[in-house]
Design a protein around this motif. Structure first.
Motif, short mmCIF file in Angstrom:
data_model
loop_
_atom_site.label_atom_id
_atom_site.label_comp_id
_atom_site.label_asym_id
_atom_site.label_seq_id
_atom_site.Cartn_x
_atom_site.Cartn_y
_atom_site.Cartn_z
N LYS A 1 12.25 19.48 -4.08
CA LYS A 1 11.31 19.40 -5.20
C LYS A 1 11.01 17.93 -5.52
CE LYS A 1 10.12 20.96 -9.82
NZ LYS A 1 9.18 19.89 -9.92
N LYS A 2 12.04 17.07 -5.48
CA LYS A 2 11.81 15.64 -5.74
C LYS A 2 10.86 15.05 -4.70
CE LYS A 2 16.23 14.75 -8.00
NZ LYS A 2 17.53 14.12 -7.87
N ILE A 3 11.04 15.42 -3.43
CA ILE A 3 10.17 14.91 -2.37
C ILE A 3 8.75 15.43 -2.59
CG2 ILE A 3 9.67 15.05 0.11
CD1 ILE A 3 12.75 14.99 0.54
N SER A 4 8.64 16.70 -2.92
CA SER A 4 7.33 17.29 -3.18
C SER A 4 6.64 16.60 -4.35
CB SER A 4 7.50 18.79 -3.45
OG SER A 4 6.26 19.38 -3.75
N ASP A 5 7.38 16.37 -5.42
CA ASP A 5 6.82 15.68 -6.60
C ASP A 5 6.40 14.25 -6.25
OD1 ASP A 5 7.25 17.94 -8.11
OD2 ASP A 5 9.00 17.16 -9.17
N ALA A 6 7.21 13.56 -5.44
CA ALA A 6 6.87 12.19 -5.04
C ALA A 6 5.59 12.18 -4.20
CB ALA A 6 8.03 11.56 -4.27
N ASN A 7 5.49 13.13 -3.27
CA ASN A 7 4.26 13.24 -2.47
C ASN A 7 3.06 13.47 -3.37
OD1 ASN A 7 5.30 12.94 0.14
ND2 ASN A 7 5.88 15.08 0.27
N ALA A 8 3.22 14.36 -4.34
CA ALA A 8 2.11 14.68 -5.25
C ALA A 8 1.69 13.45 -6.06
CB ALA A 8 2.51 15.82 -6.19
N SER A 9 2.65 12.66 -6.50
CA SER A 9 2.30 11.47 -7.30
C SER A 9 1.53 10.46 -6.46
CB SER A 9 3.56 10.84 -7.93
OG SER A 9 4.38 10.24 -6.95
N ILE A 10 1.92 10.29 -5.20
CA ILE A 10 1.21 9.36 -4.31
C ILE A 10 -0.19 9.89 -4.03
CG2 ILE A 10 1.09 8.49 -1.95
CD1 ILE A 10 4.07 7.96 -2.13
N GLN A 11 -0.30 11.17 -3.74
CA GLN A 11 -1.61 11.74 -3.44
C GLN A 11 -2.54 11.65 -4.64
OE1 GLN A 11 -0.55 15.59 -1.90
NE2 GLN A 11 -0.03 14.77 0.11
N LYS A 12 -2.01 11.89 -5.83
CA LYS A 12 -2.82 11.80 -7.05
C LYS A 12 -3.30 10.36 -7.24
CE LYS A 12 -2.72 12.67 -12.03
NZ LYS A 12 -3.36 11.44 -12.42
N GLN A 13 -2.41 9.40 -7.07
CA GLN A 13 -2.76 8.00 -7.25
C GLN A 13 -3.77 7.56 -6.18
OE1 GLN A 13 -3.08 5.60 -9.53
NE2 GLN A 13 -0.89 5.62 -9.92
N THR A 14 -3.63 8.07 -4.97
CA THR A 14 -4.53 7.74 -3.88
C THR A 14 -5.93 8.28 -4.17
OG1 THR A 14 -2.71 7.77 -2.30
CG2 THR A 14 -4.90 7.99 -1.38
N ALA A 15 -6.00 9.46 -4.76
CA ALA A 15 -7.29 10.09 -5.02
C ALA A 15 -8.03 9.45 -6.20
CB ALA A 15 -7.07 11.58 -5.29
N ASP A 16 -7.32 8.72 -7.01
CA ASP A 16 -7.90 8.19 -8.25
C ASP A 16 -8.68 6.89 -8.11
OD1 ASP A 16 -5.24 9.03 -10.60
OD2 ASP A 16 -6.95 10.16 -9.88
N ASN A 17 -8.68 6.24 -6.96
CA ASN A 17 -9.23 4.88 -6.81
C ASN A 17 -8.57 3.95 -7.83
OD1 ASN A 17 -10.96 5.47 -4.72
ND2 ASN A 17 -12.60 6.11 -6.09
N SER A 18 -7.26 4.03 -7.86
CA SER A 18 -6.49 3.29 -8.85
C SER A 18 -6.41 1.80 -8.53
CB SER A 18 -5.07 3.85 -8.91
OG SER A 18 -5.12 5.21 -9.24
N LYS A 19 -5.99 1.04 -9.52
CA LYS A 19 -5.77 -0.39 -9.35
C LYS A 19 -4.56 -0.62 -8.45
CE LYS A 19 -7.55 -1.39 -13.94
NZ LYS A 19 -7.20 -1.72 -15.31
N PRO A 20 -4.57 -1.72 -7.68
CA PRO A 20 -3.44 -2.00 -6.79
C PRO A 20 -2.07 -1.97 -7.50
CG PRO A 20 -5.25 -3.44 -6.24
CD PRO A 20 -5.66 -2.69 -7.49
N ALA A 21 -1.98 -2.52 -8.69
CA ALA A 21 -0.68 -2.55 -9.39
C ALA A 21 -0.20 -1.13 -9.70
CB ALA A 21 -0.78 -3.37 -10.67
N ASP A 22 -1.14 -0.23 -10.04
CA ASP A 22 -0.76 1.16 -10.33
C ASP A 22 -0.32 1.88 -9.06
OD1 ASP A 22 -1.41 0.75 -12.99
OD2 ASP A 22 -3.45 1.57 -12.78
N VAL A 23 -1.05 1.64 -7.97
CA VAL A 23 -0.68 2.24 -6.69
C VAL A 23 0.70 1.73 -6.26
CG1 VAL A 23 -1.27 2.39 -4.23
CG2 VAL A 23 -3.07 2.57 -5.96
#
Length: 193
Positions: free
Chosen positions: A47-69
């Motif tokens: 579940k931790k790995i799944s949650d970590a993957n989800a957080s990266i994918q969400k941040q990747t999809a957001d066009n986030s700032k480099p510091a946030d990524v």
């Protein structure tokens, strides 16, 4: 580039969750007991790995700032590193599975899980060292991290595959704790570090 990065990350966790198909054959109770011991410890880590993957994918999809990524990726890599380490500890503490060459299989799996933990810890250091003040430099650095991540997810899977095959794999596949977390787990917007 960010999609490649997220896909590579997802690929690294898939192996741990990709267990052999269920079987209706009666397995030895000792093997089932061993699998239950391991899988009960593995489930929270998956579940931790799944949650970590989800957080990266969400941040990747957001066009986030480099510091946030950078912050999200760093936390996710640490979370994945800790999860692999905990899985290695679970397999180690469970002892050798009661099958032929069980001790060798266990030792190889523990080594592979610990090596994966160390590799993700190294990725965290790489991400932490990226220059977030320059978008282009950050993107180039992130590409290097994605390339390294792709190598990690492709290398050295034999020990885990062996652990998840044969009689032990069948017993593990029956355990709810060793089954891939459902899609609802990947929707968690606030993965804990």
């Amino acid at each position: 580039m960010n999609k490649k990065f997220a896909a590579a990350l997802s690929g690294g966790a898939v192996l741990v969750m990709a267990l052999s198909g269920c079987s209706d054959d009666e397995s030895d109770n000792k093997v089932d007991d061993w699998a239950k011991t391991v899988c009960d410890q593995v489930q929270p880590q998956l579940k931790k790995i799944s949650d970590a993957n989800a957080s990266i994918q969400k941040q990747t999809a957001d066009n986030s700032k480099p510091a946030d990524v950078q912050r999200t990726d760093s936390q996710a890599f640490q979370q994945i590193s800790d999860a692999y380490k905990a899985m290695g500890t679970a397999v180690d503490k469970a002892g050798a599975p009661p099958v032929e060459d069980g001790e060798t299989t266990q030792k190889e799996a523990v080594k592979e899980l610990n090596d994966s933990s160390a590799a993700y810890a190294d990725l965290r250091k790489q991400v932490d060292g990226l220059d977030t003040s320059d978008q282009a430099k950050f993107a180039d650095g992130l590409k290097g991290v994605a390339d390294e991540l792709s190598k990690i997810s492709k290398s050295g899977d034999q020990a885990l595959q062996k652990l998840q095959s044969g009689e032990v794999g069948k017993a593990m596949a029956k355990q709810p704790g060793c089954q891939k977390p459902g899609a609802s787990n990947t929707a968690s917007p606030d993965a804990k570090a």
